[in-house]
Design a protein around this motif. Structure first.
Motif, short mmCIF file in Angstrom:
data_model
loop_
_atom_site.label_atom_id
_atom_site.label_comp_id
_atom_site.label_asym_id
_atom_site.label_seq_id
_atom_site.Cartn_x
_atom_site.Cartn_y
_atom_site.Cartn_z
N ASP A 30 -21.02 -39.59 -16.55
CA ASP A 30 -21.38 -39.30 -17.94
C ASP A 30 -21.18 -40.52 -18.84
N ALA A 31 -20.03 -41.17 -18.69
CA ALA A 31 -19.70 -42.30 -19.57
C ALA A 31 -20.75 -43.40 -19.46
N GLN A 32 -21.15 -43.75 -18.25
CA GLN A 32 -22.15 -44.81 -18.07
C GLN A 32 -23.49 -44.39 -18.63
N LEU A 33 -23.94 -43.18 -18.32
CA LEU A 33 -25.25 -42.73 -18.79
C LEU A 33 -25.28 -42.59 -20.31
N ARG A 38 -27.94 -42.95 -23.45
CA ARG A 38 -27.77 -41.84 -24.39
C ARG A 38 -28.16 -40.50 -23.76
N LEU A 39 -27.77 -40.33 -22.49
CA LEU A 39 -28.00 -39.10 -21.74
C LEU A 39 -26.69 -38.68 -21.10
N THR A 40 -26.48 -37.38 -20.99
CA THR A 40 -25.38 -36.90 -20.15
C THR A 40 -25.86 -36.90 -18.70
N HIS A 41 -24.93 -36.78 -17.79
CA HIS A 41 -25.33 -36.72 -16.38
C HIS A 41 -26.18 -35.47 -16.13
N PHE A 42 -25.83 -34.36 -16.77
CA PHE A 42 -26.60 -33.12 -16.60
C PHE A 42 -28.03 -33.30 -17.12
N GLU A 43 -28.18 -33.95 -18.27
CA GLU A 43 -29.52 -34.22 -18.80
C GLU A 43 -30.30 -35.12 -17.84
N LEU A 45 -29.85 -35.47 -14.64
CA LEU A 45 -30.18 -34.72 -13.43
C LEU A 45 -31.43 -33.88 -13.64
N VAL A 46 -31.53 -33.18 -14.76
CA VAL A 46 -32.71 -32.37 -15.06
C VAL A 46 -33.95 -33.25 -15.14
N LEU A 47 -33.86 -34.35 -15.88
CA LEU A 47 -35.01 -35.25 -16.01
C LEU A 47 -35.40 -35.84 -14.65
N ALA A 48 -34.42 -36.23 -13.85
CA ALA A 48 -34.70 -36.82 -12.54
C ALA A 48 -35.38 -35.82 -11.61
N ILE A 49 -34.89 -34.58 -11.61
CA ILE A 49 -35.51 -33.57 -10.75
C ILE A 49 -36.96 -33.34 -11.17
N LEU A 50 -37.20 -33.24 -12.48
CA LEU A 50 -38.57 -33.07 -12.95
C LEU A 50 -39.43 -34.28 -12.58
N SER A 51 -38.85 -35.48 -12.65
CA SER A 51 -39.63 -36.69 -12.34
C SER A 51 -40.04 -36.75 -10.88
N GLU A 52 -39.28 -36.08 -10.00
CA GLU A 52 -39.56 -36.10 -8.56
C GLU A 52 -40.39 -34.91 -8.10
N THR A 53 -40.73 -34.02 -9.02
CA THR A 53 -41.47 -32.81 -8.69
C THR A 53 -42.95 -33.02 -8.94
N PRO A 54 -43.82 -32.59 -8.01
CA PRO A 54 -45.26 -32.71 -8.27
C PRO A 54 -45.62 -32.06 -9.61
N GLY A 55 -46.38 -32.77 -10.40
CA GLY A 55 -46.75 -32.28 -11.72
C GLY A 55 -45.65 -32.46 -12.75
N ARG A 56 -44.52 -33.02 -12.32
CA ARG A 56 -43.37 -33.25 -13.21
C ARG A 56 -42.99 -32.00 -14.00
N TRP A 108 -40.33 -39.31 -18.91
CA TRP A 108 -40.55 -40.17 -17.74
C TRP A 108 -40.01 -41.57 -18.03
N ALA A 109 -40.32 -42.10 -19.21
CA ALA A 109 -39.85 -43.43 -19.59
C ALA A 109 -38.33 -43.48 -19.65
N ALA A 110 -37.71 -42.40 -20.12
CA ALA A 110 -36.24 -42.35 -20.20
C ALA A 110 -35.62 -42.39 -18.81
N VAL A 111 -36.19 -41.64 -17.86
CA VAL A 111 -35.68 -41.65 -16.49
C VAL A 111 -35.87 -43.03 -15.86
N VAL A 112 -37.03 -43.60 -16.03
CA VAL A 112 -37.31 -44.92 -15.47
C VAL A 112 -36.36 -45.96 -16.05
N ALA A 113 -36.07 -45.88 -17.33
CA ALA A 113 -35.16 -46.83 -17.97
C ALA A 113 -33.71 -46.61 -17.53
N ALA A 114 -33.30 -45.37 -17.36
CA ALA A 114 -31.90 -45.05 -17.02
C ALA A 114 -31.59 -45.25 -15.55
N ALA A 115 -32.56 -45.08 -14.68
CA ALA A 115 -32.31 -45.07 -13.23
C ALA A 115 -31.65 -46.34 -12.69
#
Length: 162
Positions: A30-33, A38-43, A45-56, A108-115
């Motif tokens: 959490d601290a790093q993210l 400006r994301l929690t780890h839970f946020e 995780l949700v964004l990452a799962i959606l980014s890896e799902t067909p159709g996002r 999508w841009a937030a996940v790409v930037a945070a990853a």
């Protein structure tokens, strides 16, 4: 009490280390993210799962199961992410009753930037001090534990990484 299989001294030590790890690791992630994205780890995780799902996109009930969160907690989180423009909700085309969370271009841009920073932090915290053999053994150990605790279809990710 006679039938109780008490932990051995070694098991007790390992158990306490595991409990400590599952307590401090989420805070470190959490601290790093939060600092870098400006994301929690839970946020994340949700964004990452959606980014890896067909159709996002994913049905909210499925997403709640994948992140091991209650419907209510996920709904509040998705509401916050909607206000930030990272996700939007729409009605399910299957039955028109359920809701689907959809990753926006900004999400999508937030996940790409945070990853990259997140992966570097995970590598630093978990993998850099382990040998390849230790990584394999850790993977086998975690898989055995998860087989007992969580069904394989509850694991997040497009190819069931558990």
């Amino acid at each position: 009490m006679e039938d109780t299989r008490w932990l051995t001294d070694e098991e007790q030590q390992v158990w306490r280390r595991l409990v400590h790890l599952v307590t401090v690791l989420p805070a470190a992630l959490d601290a790093q993210l939060q600092r870098d994205a400006r994301l929690t780890h839970f946020e994340y995780l949700v964004l990452a799962i959606l980014s890896e799902t067909p159709g996002r996109s994913r049905r909210m009930t499925d997403l709640a199961g994948l992140v091991n969160g209650s419907q209510s907690r996920l709904s509040h989180l998705v509401g916050r992410l909607e206000r930030r423009g990272l996700i939007h909700r729409e009605r399910s085309t299957e039955d028109r009753r359920g809701s689907v969370a959809v990753l926006t271009e900004a999400g999508w841009a937030a996940v790409v930037a945070a990853a990259p920073g997140h992966v570097a932090h995970v590598r630093s915290l978990v993998f850099d001090q382990l040998t390849p053999e230790q990584v394999r053994r850790l993977g086998d150990t975690l898989a055995a534990m998860l087989d007992r605790i969580a069904p394989a279809d509850s694991c997040p990710g497009p190819t069931n990484p558990c």
